[in-house]
Design an enzyme around this catalytic site. Structure first.
Site, PDB file in Angstrom:
ATOM      1  N   ARG A   1    -101.242  26.431  70.782  1.00  0.00           N
ATOM      2  CA  ARG A   1    -101.834  25.096  70.937  1.00  0.00           C
ATOM      3  C   ARG A   1    -100.790  23.992  71.118  1.00  0.00           C
ATOM      4  NH1 ARG A   1    -102.356  21.350  67.695  1.00  0.00           N
ATOM      5  NH2 ARG A   1    -102.503  22.722  65.895  1.00  0.00           N
TER       6      ARG A   1
ATOM      7  N   TYR B   1    -116.176  14.455  90.750  1.00  0.00           N
ATOM      8  CA  TYR B   1    -116.861  15.620  90.199  1.00  0.00           C
ATOM      9  C   TYR B   1    -117.841  15.178  89.096  1.00  0.00           C
ATOM     10  CZ  TYR B   1    -117.462  19.931  87.575  1.00  0.00           C
ATOM     11  OH  TYR B   1    -117.992  20.999  86.914  1.00  0.00           O
TER      12      TYR B   1
ATOM     13  N   ASP C   1    -107.870  14.390  91.416  1.00  0.00           N
ATOM     14  CA  ASP C   1    -108.405  15.746  91.262  1.00  0.00           C
ATOM     15  C   ASP C   1    -108.180  16.452  92.605  1.00  0.00           C
ATOM     16  OD1 ASP C   1    -110.030  18.020  91.158  1.00  0.00           O
ATOM     17  OD2 ASP C   1    -111.487  17.059  89.828  1.00  0.00           O
TER      18      ASP C   1
ATOM     19  N   LYS D   1    -111.354  27.407  90.167  1.00  0.00           N
ATOM     20  CA  LYS D   1    -111.761  27.514  91.569  1.00  0.00           C
ATOM     21  C   LYS D   1    -110.697  28.275  92.378  1.00  0.00           C
ATOM     22  CE  LYS D   1    -114.941  25.078  89.727  1.00  0.00           C
ATOM     23  NZ  LYS D   1    -115.046  23.625  89.775  1.00  0.00           N
TER      24      LYS D   1
HETATM   25  C1  PLP Z   1    -115.211  22.644  88.793  1.00  0.00           C
HETATM   26  C2  PLP Z   1    -114.546  21.337  88.962  1.00  0.00           C
HETATM   27  C3  PLP Z   1    -114.062  20.627  87.865  1.00  0.00           C
HETATM   28  C4  PLP Z   1    -114.263  21.095  86.427  1.00  0.00           C
HETATM   29  O1  PLP Z   1    -113.525  22.232  86.172  1.00  0.00           O
HETATM   30  P1  PLP Z   1    -113.925  23.317  85.008  1.00  0.00           P
HETATM   31  O2  PLP Z   1    -112.875  24.338  85.178  1.00  0.00           O
HETATM   32  O3  PLP Z   1    -115.309  23.773  85.308  1.00  0.00           O
HETATM   33  O4  PLP Z   1    -113.844  22.577  83.719  1.00  0.00           O
HETATM   34  C5  PLP Z   1    -113.402  19.446  88.109  1.00  0.00           C
HETATM   35  N1  PLP Z   1    -113.238  18.962  89.350  1.00  0.00           N
HETATM   36  C6  PLP Z   1    -113.694  19.611  90.434  1.00  0.00           C
HETATM   37  C7  PLP Z   1    -113.483  19.030  91.791  1.00  0.00           C
HETATM   38  C8  PLP Z   1    -114.366  20.822  90.288  1.00  0.00           C
HETATM   39  O5  PLP Z   1    -114.831  21.458  91.372  1.00  0.00           O
END
Ligand code: PLP
Length: 374
Positions: free
Chosen positions: A43, A97, A168, A193
């Protein structure tokens, strides 16, 4: 070095006793403290498996350092909370998102953080800035309409006022876009992803300067969203093929966008690689490739549910970025909680479908789309 090389080599932990080529998995959560300055602890985000991935991602994002998290939302919420507190103001894109959107609306009021959501343009961001603005949060390409915002312009506006910027970069991946090199301070990902890429793990990452990452790592050990060693290893393994996968997925997506664009049963295609897309010119200046996400609207006479049921290879599923092609209806999934009016205002119709392109043979994918459309 080229990204294909960095994917394979950067960050690997070379273990001296066996000289194996891969990082071993260090499962300990207890480490000796007598002989070291900073004791290891999962952690505290400082174990060898975490660091191997962090170094690889820092190299790929052309950043100095990175911090690895147990989900994309852990990365995003921690990075935001490391930079905004009571009395501060944050400017964010409307099109962020959904999870980031609800994190802001549900927790900022209780924390005394002020915020403004704006349209996807540098001008709208500039107009919303106040004396108290500490952070600007953007995303490009956006979900699900694949809008593009000029990254250099946003960073210029922020730098002139000493405001921190966060992007992001999940949709583009570092293979297609490296925002740190374009002046953005913090780059975050849902590694669930493309970075994981096989629809079998959940993780997140933040990358930026060494100083920035020190600030984020401190907040991260308070909030505790660290990733376990086994998943770190799976992710490290996945990242070795990130460039290969994303390059193939991007080429496939371009061909599918062209096919859909010319199909009589399709009303509209959103893909930054298409010349007629609004963001195309800006995308060309800041992306190496136009990515593997696209969305399209069926002609009004077609029934989207019926179309999805007829697909044989492409699976209707949530999430994105895996080796398999999947499709979803944003109005029924990611944006289902939005009111009807809000959906219409931002352009999410019932006929809109979002497509995450996989690595399959593109002719097989097009054949599946064609048979379902006809
Ligand atoms: C899926 C996603 C997130 C969130 O990610 P998690 O791994 O589900 O917490 C944030 N931003 C974008 C663009 C996403 O596609």
């Amino acid at each position: 070095m080229d990204k294909n090389t960095l994917c394979v080599h950067s960050g690997t932990y070379r273990e001296e006793s066996t000289r194996g080529l891969n990082s071993p998995i260090f499962t300990s959560s207890s480490f000796e403290y007598m002989h070291v300055k900073d004791c290891l602890y999962p952690r505290h985000f400082n174990t060898p498996n975490q660091q191997a991935v962090e170094q690889k991602m820092a190299a790929l994002e052309l950043a100095e350092d990175a911090v690895l998290f147990s989900s994309g939302m852990a990365a995003i919420s921690t990075a935001i909370l490391a930079h905004a507190g009571a009395g501060d103001h944050v400017v964010l894109l409307d099109s962020l998102y959904g999870g980031t959107h609800s994190f802001v609306t549900e927790t900022f009021p209780r924390l005394g953080i002020n915020y403004t959501f704006v349209a996807t343009s540098p001008e709208a961001i500039e107009a919303a800035i106040t004396e108290q603005t500490r952070l600007i949060v953007i995303e490009t390409p956006t979900n699900p309409l694949l809008e593009i915002i000029d990254i250099r312009k946003v960073s210029g506006i922020a730098k002139a006022r000493g405001i921190t910027t966060l992007i992001d970069n999940t949709f583009a991946t570092p293979i297609n876009q490296t925002p740190y090199a374009l002046g953005i301070d913090i780059v975050v990902h849902s590694g669930t992803k493309y970075l994981g890429g096989h629809s079998d793990l959940c993780c997140g990452i933040a990358a930026g300067s060494a100083e920035q990452m020190k600030t984020i790592r401190t907040m991260a050990s308070h909030l505790g969203g660290s990733l376990n060693a086994t998943t770190c290893y799976l992710l490290e393994r996945s990242l070795k093929t990130l460039a290969l996968r994303v390059e193939r997925q991007t080429v496939n997506a371009g061909k599918i966008a062209d096919f859909l664009q010319n199909h009589r049963r399709i009303h509209k295609v959103n893909y930054p690689g298409l010349m007629q897309c609004e963001g195309h010119e800006t995308a060309k200046t800041q992306m190496n490739g136009f990515g593997a996400m696209l969305s399209f609207e069926l002609a009004v006479s077609s029934n989207p549910e019926e179309f999805l049921k007829r697909l044989k290879l492409i699976t209707p599923a949530i999430s994105l970025g895996g080796v398999e092609s999947i499709i979803c209806s944003p109005s029924r999934t990611s944006h289902a909680e939005m009111s009807r009016e809000d959906q219409e205002r931002v352009g999410i119709t019932d006929g809109l479908l979002r497509f995450s392109t996989g690595i399959e043979d593109v002719d097989d994918l097009i054949a599946d789309l064609e048979q379902a459309l006809s």
